[in-house]
Scaffold this motif. Structure first.
Motif, PDB file in Angstrom:
ATOM      1  N   VAL A  79       0.963  -1.011   0.015  1.00 45.15           N
ATOM      2  CA  VAL A  79      -0.058  -0.049  -0.026  1.00 45.15           C
ATOM      3  C   VAL A  79       0.971   1.330   0.063  1.00 45.15           C
ATOM      4  O   VAL A  79       2.082   1.295   0.376  1.00 45.15           O
ATOM      5  N   ASN A  80       0.267   2.327  -0.270  1.00 45.29           N
ATOM      6  CA  ASN A  80       0.694   3.821  -0.108  1.00 45.29           C
ATOM      7  C   ASN A  80      -0.397   4.463   0.727  1.00 45.29           C
ATOM      8  O   ASN A  80      -1.518   4.057   0.717  1.00 45.29           O
ATOM      9  N   SER A  81       0.053   5.778   1.069  1.00 41.89           N
ATOM     10  CA  SER A  81      -0.930   6.454   1.819  1.00 41.89           C
ATOM     11  C   SER A  81      -0.454   8.034   1.419  1.00 41.89           C
ATOM     12  O   SER A  81       0.493   8.595   1.056  1.00 41.89           O
ATOM     13  N   ARG A  82      -1.583   8.644   1.910  1.00 40.94           N
ATOM     14  CA  ARG A  82      -1.551  10.159   1.765  1.00 40.94           C
ATOM     15  C   ARG A  82      -2.439  10.865   3.128  1.00 40.94           C
ATOM     16  O   ARG A  82      -3.684  10.393   3.396  1.00 40.94           O
ATOM     17  N   LEU A  83      -1.808  11.646   3.676  1.00 44.55           N
ATOM     18  CA  LEU A  83      -2.298  12.291   4.864  1.00 44.55           C
ATOM     19  C   LEU A  83      -2.110  13.925   4.538  1.00 44.55           C
ATOM     20  O   LEU A  83      -1.299  14.350   4.305  1.00 44.55           O
ATOM     21  N   ALA A  84      -3.459  14.341   4.947  1.00 48.03           N
ATOM     22  CA  ALA A  84      -3.539  15.812   4.638  1.00 48.03           C
ATOM     23  C   ALA A  84      -4.265  16.468   5.853  1.00 48.03           C
ATOM     24  O   ALA A  84      -5.020  15.663   6.429  1.00 48.03           O
ATOM     25  N   MET A  85      -3.838  17.640   6.140  1.00 48.61           N
ATOM     26  CA  MET A  85      -4.354  18.167   7.586  1.00 48.61           C
ATOM     27  C   MET A  85      -4.549  19.681   7.329  1.00 48.61           C
ATOM     28  O   MET A  85      -3.433  20.305   7.005  1.00 48.61           O
ATOM     29  N   ASP A  86      -5.391  20.383   7.820  1.00 53.60           N
ATOM     30  CA  ASP A  86      -5.625  21.859   8.050  1.00 53.60           C
ATOM     31  C   ASP A  86      -5.898  22.132   9.645  1.00 53.60           C
ATOM     32  O   ASP A  86      -6.627  21.336  10.170  1.00 53.60           O
ATOM     33  N   GLU A  87      -4.924  22.821   9.935  1.00 59.13           N
ATOM     34  CA  GLU A  87      -4.922  23.198  11.415  1.00 59.13           C
ATOM     35  C   GLU A  87      -5.046  24.725  11.625  1.00 59.13           C
ATOM     36  O   GLU A  87      -4.248  25.409  11.041  1.00 59.13           O
ATOM     37  N   VAL A  88      -5.790  25.156  12.250  1.00 58.98           N
ATOM     38  CA  VAL A  88      -5.820  26.623  12.888  1.00 58.98           C
ATOM     39  C   VAL A  88      -6.004  26.717  14.249  1.00 58.98           C
ATOM     40  O   VAL A  88      -6.660  26.057  14.959  1.00 58.98           O
ATOM     41  N   ARG A  89      -4.913  27.424  14.775  1.00 60.29           N
ATOM     42  CA  ARG A  89      -4.941  27.562  16.251  1.00 60.29           C
ATOM     43  C   ARG A  89      -5.155  29.158  16.484  1.00 60.29           C
ATOM     44  O   ARG A  89      -4.453  30.137  16.079  1.00 60.29           O
ATOM     45  N   LEU A  90      -5.730  29.296  17.664  1.00 62.62           N
ATOM     46  CA  LEU A  90      -6.040  30.795  18.300  1.00 62.62           C
ATOM     47  C   LEU A  90      -5.372  30.806  19.586  1.00 62.62           C
ATOM     48  O   LEU A  90      -6.077  30.002  20.324  1.00 62.62           O
TER      49      LEU A  90
END
Length: 240
Positions: A79-90
């Protein structure tokens, strides 16, 4: 600019049967990648408001082999994989009344406490590269939360144009609104800053480490993640 990698474990039901955990490396992930981030600050550089944005998009160029089923992905598949993430910190930090100044005020130390709100949306997709029977199954999970409040502590010290900033925040399974992020998780960063007064420009670099722990479901299949992201970051900041 950030140079982050992810490591840790995940598990997901396969054919409605609970599975053991397997590492993100076994799914083809875990390599270090360049990511983009930005920050806006209102305050004196120590106390005040910070807004941080981080965009992760880690697509595997390496292959792994599943040691357990993971959703529709089968055991012992390449297998292969793809990880994506959006992060907002206040984050808001208030300086404590204590402050240390050496004789001549050449060296200073200060501390602050506050609150950090974090919003994250994470997608992980695992795909069979050469599935048995000519079928390449693919499984995706979408992990998100409305907002996670965290208690925050900040320490800083410096001399002249150079200073060092340490941030630590922790969440003890607190959430605002719905979400998949569960259990205690933390966020740690240490950053060195060098201020160029003539240009009103600060050069910085540092190290960050944070957790992403979640428990949710995709259709009938439940999943868990216990990921840790860490890596170096560097950049520059203009002051207005």
């Amino acid at each position: 600019m950030n140079l982050f990698r992810v490591h840790g474990d995940t598990r997901m039901q396969h054919n409605n049967v609970p599975q053991d955990s397997q590492s993100i490396e076994s799914l083809g992930g875990g390599r270090r990648d360049e990511e983009l981030a930005a920050r806006m600050t209102y305050g004196d550089g120590f106390s005040g408001f910070d807004i941080d944005y981080l965009l992760l998009d880690m697509e595997s160029t390496e292959l792994g082999t599943t040691n357990q089923g993971w959703g529709t992905v089968r055991q012992y598949e390449t297998v292969n994989s793809r990880l994506a993430m959006d992060e907002v910190r206040l984050r808001y930090i208030a300086q404590l009344p204590w402050e240390y100044l050496s004789d001549g005020e050449e060296i200073w130390l200060k501390a602050g406490v506050g609150m950090q709100l974090v919003h994250r949306e994470l997608n992980l997709t695992v795909t069979e590269v050469s599935g048995s029977g000519g079928v390449n199954n693919s499984q995706k999970i979408e992990v998100k939360n409305a907002a996670s409040p965290m208690l925050a502590i900040r320490l800083a010290g410096g001399s002249g144009p150079l200073d060092v900033l340490v941030d630590y925040a922790v969440n003890d399974d607190w959430r605002i609104g719905g979400g998949d992020f569960k259990k205690r998780f933390f966020d740690f960063a240490i950053q060195a800053n060098y201020y160029l007064e003539a240009q009103d420009l600060t050069l910085f670099g540092g190290y960050r480490r944070f957790d992403v722990r979640a428990h949710g479901s995709e259709g009938p299949a439940e999943y868990q993640t216990d990921f840790t992201f860490d890596g170096l970051f560097f950049g520059f900041r203009f002051q207005f």
